[in-house]
Design a protein around this motif. Structure first.
Motif, PDB file in Angstrom:
ATOM      1  N   SER A  83      14.500 113.450 -24.314  1.00  0.00           N
ATOM      2  CA  SER A  83      14.323 113.015 -25.697  1.00  0.00           C
ATOM      3  C   SER A  83      12.851 112.834 -26.045  1.00  0.00           C
ATOM      4  O   SER A  83      12.394 113.226 -27.127  1.00  0.00           O
ATOM      5  CB  SER A  83      15.084 111.700 -25.915  1.00  0.00           C
ATOM      6  N   LYS A  84      12.101 112.260 -25.111  1.00  0.00           N
ATOM      7  CA  LYS A  84      10.665 112.058 -25.353  1.00  0.00           C
ATOM      8  C   LYS A  84       9.908 113.381 -25.390  1.00  0.00           C
ATOM      9  O   LYS A  84       8.907 113.509 -26.090  1.00  0.00           O
ATOM     10  CB  LYS A  84      10.073 111.147 -24.274  1.00  0.00           C
ATOM     11  N   ARG A  85      10.374 114.355 -24.640  1.00  0.00           N
ATOM     12  CA  ARG A  85       9.686 115.650 -24.582  1.00  0.00           C
ATOM     13  C   ARG A  85       9.947 116.494 -25.835  1.00  0.00           C
ATOM     14  O   ARG A  85       9.036 117.163 -26.334  1.00  0.00           O
ATOM     15  CB  ARG A  85      10.124 116.430 -23.340  1.00  0.00           C
ATOM     16  N   VAL A  86      11.175 116.504 -26.320  1.00  0.00           N
ATOM     17  CA  VAL A  86      11.496 117.387 -27.461  1.00  0.00           C
ATOM     18  C   VAL A  86      11.159 116.741 -28.803  1.00  0.00           C
ATOM     19  O   VAL A  86      11.089 117.422 -29.830  1.00  0.00           O
ATOM     20  CB  VAL A  86      12.973 117.831 -27.433  1.00  0.00           C
ATOM     21  N   LEU A  87      10.983 115.427 -28.803  1.00  0.00           N
ATOM     22  CA  LEU A  87      10.600 114.655 -29.993  1.00  0.00           C
ATOM     23  C   LEU A  87      11.636 114.756 -31.116  1.00  0.00           C
ATOM     24  O   LEU A  87      12.744 115.239 -30.912  1.00  0.00           O
ATOM     25  CB  LEU A  87       9.209 115.080 -30.474  1.00  0.00           C
ATOM     26  N   GLU A  88      11.259 114.259 -32.296  1.00  0.00           N
ATOM     27  CA  GLU A  88      12.223 114.109 -33.383  1.00  0.00           C
ATOM     28  C   GLU A  88      12.798 115.428 -33.879  1.00  0.00           C
ATOM     29  O   GLU A  88      13.928 115.480 -34.366  1.00  0.00           O
ATOM     30  CB  GLU A  88      11.575 113.364 -34.566  1.00  0.00           C
TER      31      GLU A  88
ATOM     32  N   ARG B 104      16.129 102.126 -27.366  1.00  0.00           N
ATOM     33  CA  ARG B 104      14.842 102.835 -27.347  1.00  0.00           C
ATOM     34  C   ARG B 104      14.584 103.605 -28.632  1.00  0.00           C
ATOM     35  O   ARG B 104      13.596 104.321 -28.736  1.00  0.00           O
ATOM     36  CB  ARG B 104      14.814 103.804 -26.155  1.00  0.00           C
ATOM     37  N   ASN B 105      15.497 103.474 -29.584  1.00  0.00           N
ATOM     38  CA  ASN B 105      15.390 104.177 -30.873  1.00  0.00           C
ATOM     39  C   ASN B 105      15.326 105.694 -30.673  1.00  0.00           C
ATOM     40  O   ASN B 105      14.595 106.404 -31.361  1.00  0.00           O
ATOM     41  CB  ASN B 105      14.170 103.697 -31.660  1.00  0.00           C
ATOM     42  N   ARG B 106      16.113 106.199 -29.729  1.00  0.00           N
ATOM     43  CA  ARG B 106      16.182 107.637 -29.458  1.00  0.00           C
ATOM     44  C   ARG B 106      17.301 108.243 -30.290  1.00  0.00           C
ATOM     45  O   ARG B 106      18.467 108.225 -29.915  1.00  0.00           O
ATOM     46  CB  ARG B 106      16.432 107.898 -27.975  1.00  0.00           C
ATOM     47  N   LYS B 107      16.943 108.763 -31.458  1.00  0.00           N
ATOM     48  CA  LYS B 107      17.941 109.245 -32.407  1.00  0.00           C
ATOM     49  C   LYS B 107      18.251 110.735 -32.268  1.00  0.00           C
ATOM     50  O   LYS B 107      19.093 111.264 -32.994  1.00  0.00           O
ATOM     51  CB  LYS B 107      17.470 108.957 -33.829  1.00  0.00           C
ATOM     52  N   ASN B 108      17.595 111.396 -31.337  1.00  0.00           N
ATOM     53  CA  ASN B 108      17.809 112.844 -31.170  1.00  0.00           C
ATOM     54  C   ASN B 108      18.765 113.167 -30.021  1.00  0.00           C
ATOM     55  O   ASN B 108      18.838 114.309 -29.580  1.00  0.00           O
ATOM     56  CB  ASN B 108      16.479 113.565 -30.964  1.00  0.00           C
ATOM     57  N   ILE B 109      19.505 112.158 -29.544  1.00  0.00           N
ATOM     58  CA  ILE B 109      20.465 112.354 -28.458  1.00  0.00           C
ATOM     59  C   ILE B 109      21.890 112.348 -29.007  1.00  0.00           C
ATOM     60  O   ILE B 109      22.281 111.431 -29.733  1.00  0.00           O
ATOM     61  CB  ILE B 109      20.326 111.273 -27.374  1.00  0.00           C
ATOM     62  N   ILE B 110      22.644 113.367 -28.654  1.00  0.00           N
ATOM     63  CA  ILE B 110      24.051 113.474 -29.036  1.00  0.00           C
ATOM     64  C   ILE B 110      24.887 113.457 -27.757  1.00  0.00           C
ATOM     65  O   ILE B 110      24.638 114.255 -26.850  1.00  0.00           O
ATOM     66  CB  ILE B 110      24.323 114.775 -29.819  1.00  0.00           C
ATOM     67  N   THR B 111      25.866 112.565 -27.669  1.00  0.00           N
ATOM     68  CA  THR B 111      26.702 112.496 -26.474  1.00  0.00           C
ATOM     69  C   THR B 111      27.950 113.361 -26.649  1.00  0.00           C
ATOM     70  O   THR B 111      28.509 113.456 -27.748  1.00  0.00           O
ATOM     71  CB  THR B 111      27.125 111.048 -26.169  1.00  0.00           C
TER      72      THR B 111
END
Length: 216
Positions: free
Chosen positions: A66-71, A95-102
């Motif tokens: 998530s940190k690597r691909v960014l928003e 962590r406010n990681r909004k670009n992760i889909i489970t």
């Protein structure tokens, strides 16, 4: 019957105080022994990529991705257990990681979108895949043209050179089997790391990595 057995397993771990594998308390140490930064650099992951983490557990690698691909990127975190995905979502939210889909996958299908992904990571999970041939075909369908898959496994000393069946029964697998299976599935091996260090610093568990590309 299967759901009853599954619930009993979860209850056992809850009452016994045994924490699930790869919990957040272990993540910082894992950064070091798994050489995670080197692994991600090796993969070629970049900002804006759409990637997947198959066998994500509670989100260790997914947070790094998530940190690597960014928003403007996206991470599909796949596991076959909803309790792990629930914890992953909590970790992502904190962590406010909004670009992760489970995604709750099946044992023979990660249920990823087709022709959308740049990279797929399978970390210490491939040896658990009984339906690896089907899964590799799903992986290939999910990748864009020239998309890549990264597989990291550990080979335990006492099963080195043994049959595939013996190795997987020891929760281990050698690169020679995976290399062959990737080629049969329509991938080209483009890079390898023969010795990526020791899994959990145990001298009898050597990590290796294969980077393969989907053939056009």
């Amino acid at each position: 019957m299967k759901s009853i057995f599954y619930n009993l397993i979860i209850l056992f771990f809850s009452v016994s105080g045994i924490h699930a594998q790869y919990t957040e308390e272990d993540w910082k140490d894992r950064d070091t022994w798994m050489k995670t930064a080197d692994l991600l650099n090796f993969s070629g992951i970049k900002e804006g990529d759409k990637v997947a983490d198959i066998g994500c557990h509670e989100g260790y690698l997914s947070m790094h991705l998530s940190k690597r691909v960014l928003e403007n990127g996206r991470v599909y975190a796949v596991d076959v257990r909803e309790d792990r995905l629930k914890t992953l979502r909590e970790n992502a939210n904190s962590r406010n990681r909004k670009n992760i889909i489970t995604i709750l996958g099946d044992y023979d299908n990660p249920k990823l979108p087709e022709r959308e992904l740049d990279l797929i990571f399978i970390i210490d999970t491939y040896h658990e895949m009984e339906s690896y041939e089907k899964i590799l075909q799903h992986v290939k369908k999910s990748l864009k043209p020239n998309g890549k898959v990264v597989i990291l496994e550990k080979l335990k000393t006492h099963v080195k050179g043994k049959s595939r069946e013996v190795q997987i029964s020891a929760h281990s697998l050698g690169p020679e089997y995976v290399r062959k299976e990737l080629k049969q599935a329509g991938f080209t091996i483009i890079s390898e790391i023969e010795d990526h260090g020791k899994w959990e610093r145990e001298s009898s568990k050597q990590m290796w990595v294969i980077l393969a590309q989907k053939q056009k």
